[in-house]
Design a protein around this motif. Structure first.
Motif, mmCIF file in Angstrom:
data_model
loop_
_atom_site.group_PDB
_atom_site.id
_atom_site.type_symbol
_atom_site.label_atom_id
_atom_site.label_comp_id
_atom_site.label_asym_id
_atom_site.label_seq_id
_atom_site.Cartn_x
_atom_site.Cartn_y
_atom_site.Cartn_z
ATOM 1 N N LEU A 330 0.845 -1.195 0.000
ATOM 2 C CA LEU A 330 0.000 0.000 0.000
ATOM 3 C C LEU A 330 0.880 1.246 0.000
ATOM 4 N N ARG A 331 0.543 2.188 -0.860
ATOM 5 C CA ARG A 331 1.271 3.466 -0.908
ATOM 6 C C ARG A 331 0.423 4.544 -0.225
ATOM 7 N N ILE A 332 1.023 5.219 0.734
ATOM 8 C CA ILE A 332 0.303 6.272 1.458
ATOM 9 C C ILE A 332 1.010 7.604 1.216
ATOM 10 N N PRO A 333 0.295 8.613 0.685
ATOM 11 C CA PRO A 333 0.928 9.919 0.450
ATOM 12 C C PRO A 333 1.156 10.689 1.738
ATOM 13 N N ASP A 334 1.958 11.715 1.636
ATOM 14 C CA ASP A 334 2.238 12.592 2.767
ATOM 15 C C ASP A 334 1.136 13.646 2.849
ATOM 16 N N LEU A 335 0.516 13.768 4.007
ATOM 17 C CA LEU A 335 -0.556 14.748 4.175
ATOM 18 C C LEU A 335 0.015 16.162 4.198
ATOM 19 N N VAL A 336 -0.818 17.115 3.853
ATOM 20 C CA VAL A 336 -0.385 18.513 3.799
ATOM 21 C C VAL A 336 -0.031 19.020 5.190
ATOM 22 N N LYS A 337 -0.797 18.579 6.198
ATOM 23 C CA LYS A 337 -0.563 19.066 7.559
ATOM 24 C C LYS A 337 -0.170 17.906 8.465
ATOM 25 N N ASP A 338 0.475 18.259 9.568
ATOM 26 C CA ASP A 338 0.816 17.254 10.561
ATOM 27 C C ASP A 338 -0.441 16.713 11.218
ATOM 28 N N ILE A 339 -0.374 15.451 11.616
ATOM 29 C CA ILE A 339 -1.504 14.861 12.318
ATOM 30 C C ILE A 339 -1.441 15.285 13.781
ATOM 31 N N SER A 340 -2.432 16.079 14.196
ATOM 32 C CA SER A 340 -2.393 16.642 15.548
ATOM 33 C C SER A 340 -3.667 16.375 16.341
ATOM 34 N N ASP A 341 -4.619 15.653 15.728
ATOM 35 C CA ASP A 341 -5.854 15.346 16.450
ATOM 36 C C ASP A 341 -6.449 14.059 15.892
ATOM 37 N N LEU A 342 -7.543 13.641 16.489
ATOM 38 C CA LEU A 342 -8.175 12.391 16.092
ATOM 39 C C LEU A 342 -8.669 12.444 14.651
ATOM 40 N N SER A 343 -9.114 13.613 14.211
ATOM 41 C CA SER A 343 -9.599 13.739 12.833
ATOM 42 C C SER A 343 -8.464 13.509 11.838
ATOM 43 N N GLY A 344 -7.240 13.881 12.226
ATOM 44 C CA GLY A 344 -6.076 13.623 11.376
ATOM 45 C C GLY A 344 -5.816 12.136 11.215
ATOM 46 N N LEU A 345 -5.964 11.384 12.319
ATOM 47 C CA LEU A 345 -5.817 9.927 12.252
ATOM 48 C C LEU A 345 -6.920 9.319 11.400
ATOM 49 N N GLU A 346 -8.126 9.886 11.506
ATOM 50 C CA GLU A 346 -9.243 9.397 10.697
ATOM 51 C C GLU A 346 -8.979 9.653 9.210
ATOM 52 N N GLU A 347 -8.380 10.816 8.912
ATOM 53 C CA GLU A 347 -8.062 11.148 7.521
ATOM 54 C C GLU A 347 -7.047 10.165 6.952
ATOM 55 N N LEU A 348 -6.016 9.849 7.769
ATOM 56 C CA LEU A 348 -5.004 8.899 7.318
ATOM 57 C C LEU A 348 -5.603 7.499 7.161
ATOM 58 N N SER A 349 -6.470 7.106 8.081
ATOM 59 C CA SER A 349 -7.103 5.788 7.975
ATOM 60 C C SER A 349 -7.967 5.701 6.719
ATOM 61 N N GLN A 350 -8.592 6.824 6.344
ATOM 62 C CA GLN A 350 -9.413 6.862 5.129
ATOM 63 C C GLN A 350 -8.540 6.673 3.887
ATOM 64 N N LEU A 351 -7.346 7.278 3.893
ATOM 65 C CA LEU A 351 -6.410 7.099 2.779
ATOM 66 C C LEU A 351 -6.003 5.641 2.642
ATOM 67 N N ILE A 352 -5.748 4.998 3.781
ATOM 68 C CA ILE A 352 -5.373 3.588 3.753
ATOM 69 C C ILE A 352 -6.517 2.744 3.204
ATOM 70 N N LYS A 353 -7.740 3.074 3.619
ATOM 71 C CA LYS A 353 -8.918 2.356 3.102
ATOM 72 C C LYS A 353 -9.019 2.486 1.584
ATOM 73 N N GLU A 354 -8.807 3.711 1.085
ATOM 74 C CA GLU A 354 -8.901 3.958 -0.355
ATOM 75 C C GLU A 354 -7.874 3.125 -1.114
ATOM 76 N N ARG A 355 -6.678 3.025 -0.563
ATOM 77 C CA ARG A 355 -5.631 2.233 -1.216
ATOM 78 C C ARG A 355 -5.978 0.754 -1.181
ATOM 79 N N GLU A 356 -6.620 0.327 -0.085
ATOM 80 C CA GLU A 356 -7.046 -1.073 0.032
ATOM 81 C C GLU A 356 -8.067 -1.401 -1.060
ATOM 82 N N LEU A 357 -9.022 -0.475 -1.295
ATOM 83 C CA LEU A 357 -10.088 -0.717 -2.262
ATOM 84 C C LEU A 357 -9.557 -0.815 -3.691
ATOM 85 N N LYS A 358 -8.412 -0.157 -3.942
ATOM 86 C CA LYS A 358 -7.833 -0.182 -5.282
ATOM 87 C C LYS A 358 -7.090 -1.485 -5.557
ATOM 88 N N LYS A 359 -6.851 -2.265 -4.488
ATOM 89 C CA LYS A 359 -6.092 -3.515 -4.664
ATOM 90 C C LYS A 359 -6.955 -4.595 -5.296
#
Length: 359
Positions: A330-359
């Motif tokens: 899985l390839r995960i891009p670098d987010l524009v901002k640092d992850i500093s709250d729970l919503s940031g972790l949710e955003e990263l988890s969503q990216l991982i999900k999207e990459r999973e769906l493309k497999k």
């Protein structure tokens, strides 16, 4: 739809070299599992202050429910306290006897339980196994300790158990007061000078405590070996999956390849390799050449960046071609901002999900 990474999994072990975002990826996978309805615990070693604040575990060593969550399941987090984990194990193994009390007061033990090579790896796996054994969680995610060579993490507990084995310990104790132990052997062979030099260098108190230490571990050294075997069984079980996180450059990719081979060689189950922060989130490598315009400097800068990341992309493609038989990539891009709250972790988890769906 359930993520294939979580199917039939009770434990996820996130491994990789330092500086690749392993702790953040582990936390994001935990968020993803909680969103699916699982009761999840993420165990981390030394999270960045910002991530500790995000997870609500700053300044605490206990298992804490992550604040501000609104998931289908539940997310818990904990920073592993190495000294407390080691003490708890010794206390249980020695059945809270006088020997356990004595060893806690032994200055040599205090050093060994926190600074001895392999002790952090042992306590990380001991904490993992204790939580696994409790049955309190559907999934436990372990963020492994940062090590110079990541493969050391897998072999450290066995090395620690070997250090405290009966074959070694009997050299250092003389429970019946006979001169049959290590010190008696020194005296019998006329090497008093060796003992004197040791006392000069370390102080007689250290020599005395060394003997006391090995006398008092007699009750729990067998339990240490047994626990190491139990942990090893958990680690090679089909319900324990490894996630290898890597990033950045060719050296780290080569290290990831080596580590993947070692994981397989050890009988562990490598499920997924995550290439983290491999290009900026906003950079689209698939677009054609950009037309010249009034902001020519920006266009030129974009072209240069795209050329740079296209070169890196060639490295990743080569890496993937060699690794695709070993695990999902899985390839995960670098987010524009640092992850500093729970919503940031949710955003990263969503990216991982999207990459999973493309497999």
């Amino acid at each position: 739809m359930s993520n294939p990474l979580f199917e039939n999994a009770k434990v996820l072990v996130c491994v990789g070299s330092g500086g690749v975002g392993k702790t953040t990826v582990a936390a994001s996978l935990a968020v993803m599992a909680a969103e699916e309805g699982k009761r999840v615990l993420v165990l981390t070693i030394d999270p960045a202050k910002r991530l500790a604040q995000t997870l609500g575990i700053e300044g605490t060593k206990d298992i804490t429910k992550v604040p501000g969550q609104n998931f289908k399941g539940e997310l818990y987090a904990s920073v592993i306290d190495h000294k407390k984990t080691f003490d708890d194990f010794v206390s249980r193994a020695a059945q809270k006897s006088e020997a356990a009390k004595k060893i806690f007061q032994n200055s040599l033990y205090k050093q060994l339980s926190t600074n001895l090579s392999g002790s952090q790896e042992f306590t990380a796996l001991e904490k993992l196994y204790a939580c696994y054994e409790s049955g309190d969680f559907d999934l436990i995610i372990l963020d492994t300790p940062p090590t110079k060579h990541a493969i050391d993490f897998l072999s450290a507990p066995q090395k620690l158990a070997a250090l405290f084995s009966e074959g070694v310990a009997k050299w250092f104790r003389d429970p019946e007061g006979k001169k049959s132990g290590f010190f008696g052997h020194l005296l019998q062979t006329g090497t008093r000078q060796v003992l004197k030099v040791l006392e000069t260098l370390t102080g007689s108190q250290f020599i005395r405590e060394l003997g006391d230490f090995f006398v008092n571990i007699e009750q729990w050294q067998g339990k240490l070996l047994q626990r190491t075997v139990e942990v090893q069984r958990m680690m090679v079980a089909p319900t324990t999956k490894f996630v290898l996180v890597t990033s950045f450059d060719q050296a780290k990719l080569k290290e990831a390849e080596y580590f993947s081979r070692e994981i397989k060689k050890g009988g562990y189950h490598l499920d997924t390799v995550i290439l983290n922060r491999i290009f900026p989130y906003w950079l689209d490598l698939r677009t054609g050449s950009e037309k010249n315009g009034p902001d020519q400097q920006l266009v030129d800068l974009y072209k240069q960046m795209k050329s740079f990341y296209n070169q890196r992309d060639a490295l990743y493609q080569h890496f993937e071609s060699r690794m695709q038989k070993e695990a999902r990539i899985l390839r995960i891009p670098d987010l524009v901002k640092d992850i500093s709250d729970l919503s940031g972790l949710e955003e990263l988890s969503q990216l991982i999900k999207e990459r999973e769906l493309k497999k």
